[in-house]
Design a protein around this motif. Sequence first.
Motif, mmCIF file in Angstrom:
data_model
loop_
_atom_site.group_PDB
_atom_site.id
_atom_site.type_symbol
_atom_site.label_atom_id
_atom_site.label_comp_id
_atom_site.label_asym_id
_atom_site.label_seq_id
_atom_site.Cartn_x
_atom_site.Cartn_y
_atom_site.Cartn_z
ATOM 1 N N UNK A 118 0.815 -1.214 0.000
ATOM 2 C CA UNK A 118 0.000 0.000 0.000
ATOM 3 C C UNK A 118 0.847 1.261 0.000
ATOM 4 N N UNK A 119 1.874 1.275 0.809
ATOM 5 C CA UNK A 119 2.758 2.446 0.889
ATOM 6 C C UNK A 119 3.387 2.748 -0.472
ATOM 7 N N UNK A 120 3.940 1.717 -1.103
ATOM 8 C CA UNK A 120 4.597 1.930 -2.386
ATOM 9 C C UNK A 120 3.580 2.302 -3.473
ATOM 10 N N UNK A 121 2.377 1.761 -3.387
ATOM 11 C CA UNK A 121 1.322 2.161 -4.308
ATOM 12 C C UNK A 121 1.002 3.646 -4.115
ATOM 13 N N UNK A 122 0.895 4.074 -2.868
ATOM 14 C CA UNK A 122 0.630 5.486 -2.567
ATOM 15 C C UNK A 122 1.715 6.395 -3.116
ATOM 16 N N UNK A 123 2.955 5.974 -2.980
ATOM 17 C CA UNK A 123 4.049 6.796 -3.506
ATOM 18 C C UNK A 123 4.089 6.768 -5.029
ATOM 19 N N UNK A 124 3.602 5.699 -5.617
ATOM 20 C CA UNK A 124 3.472 5.657 -7.070
ATOM 21 C C UNK A 124 2.440 6.696 -7.529
ATOM 22 N N UNK A 125 1.334 6.774 -6.805
ATOM 23 C CA UNK A 125 0.315 7.785 -7.090
ATOM 24 C C UNK A 125 0.909 9.182 -6.923
ATOM 25 N N UNK A 126 1.644 9.360 -5.843
ATOM 26 C CA UNK A 126 2.256 10.658 -5.520
ATOM 27 C C UNK A 126 3.300 11.052 -6.560
ATOM 28 N N UNK A 127 3.994 10.050 -7.094
ATOM 29 C CA UNK A 127 5.055 10.325 -8.047
ATOM 30 C C UNK A 127 6.361 10.733 -7.384
ATOM 31 N N UNK A 128 6.484 10.417 -6.095
ATOM 32 C CA UNK A 128 7.702 10.745 -5.355
ATOM 33 C C UNK A 128 8.140 9.534 -4.547
ATOM 34 N N UNK A 129 9.451 9.421 -4.360
ATOM 35 C CA UNK A 129 10.003 8.314 -3.593
ATOM 36 C C UNK A 129 9.657 8.464 -2.108
ATOM 37 N N UNK A 130 9.572 7.347 -1.384
ATOM 38 C CA UNK A 130 9.362 7.420 0.062
ATOM 39 C C UNK A 130 10.507 8.187 0.737
ATOM 40 N N UNK A 131 10.165 8.952 1.745
ATOM 41 C CA UNK A 131 11.148 9.787 2.452
ATOM 42 C C UNK A 131 12.279 8.980 3.074
ATOM 43 N N UNK A 132 11.970 7.765 3.532
ATOM 44 C CA UNK A 132 13.007 6.988 4.224
ATOM 45 C C UNK A 132 14.166 6.596 3.304
ATOM 46 N N UNK A 133 13.954 6.683 1.983
ATOM 47 C CA UNK A 133 15.053 6.407 1.071
ATOM 48 C C UNK A 133 16.103 7.517 1.128
#
Length: 154
Positions: A118-133
Amino acid sequence: MRTLDQWFEEYAVSHQNPKNKAIHYVCVPAIYFSIVGLLMSIPSGFISSTLSLNAPIIENWATFVLIFVLIFYIRLSIAMAAKIAVFSAICLIVNYYIGHVLPLWIFSIGIFAIAWIGQFYGHNIEGKKPSFLKDIQFLMIGPAWVVENLFSKK
């Protein structure tokens, strides 16, 4: 050292899309909850024999690790640490009872995997990498950000 507001400001940059935010409001607590469950699943003979309290809800690896988690939050905000402590206690109690009905480690792995998808799907929607990276500490900021956004009067 950054303040909690500075952390939130930076975290919010990659969490602007309403769908991504909604996904985070569900998935971040689910990941936290599942990690507590996984830690509770580790045999705790050393902790139990050292403490000898006969209180399985607190004589486990999750409680041991959560002490250090709370120290992290205390350094940022006593109020936030108190909120996270309440959520952590709820996680401990609910996981304790789930462990009496289901194999806790299997249940926790399932929740963990689904929530990260779900998290990675959300970031795909957002178009930005997760902050923890960018900074691994954002894994600790996520739960506080969710608490702040869901329960504050801002």
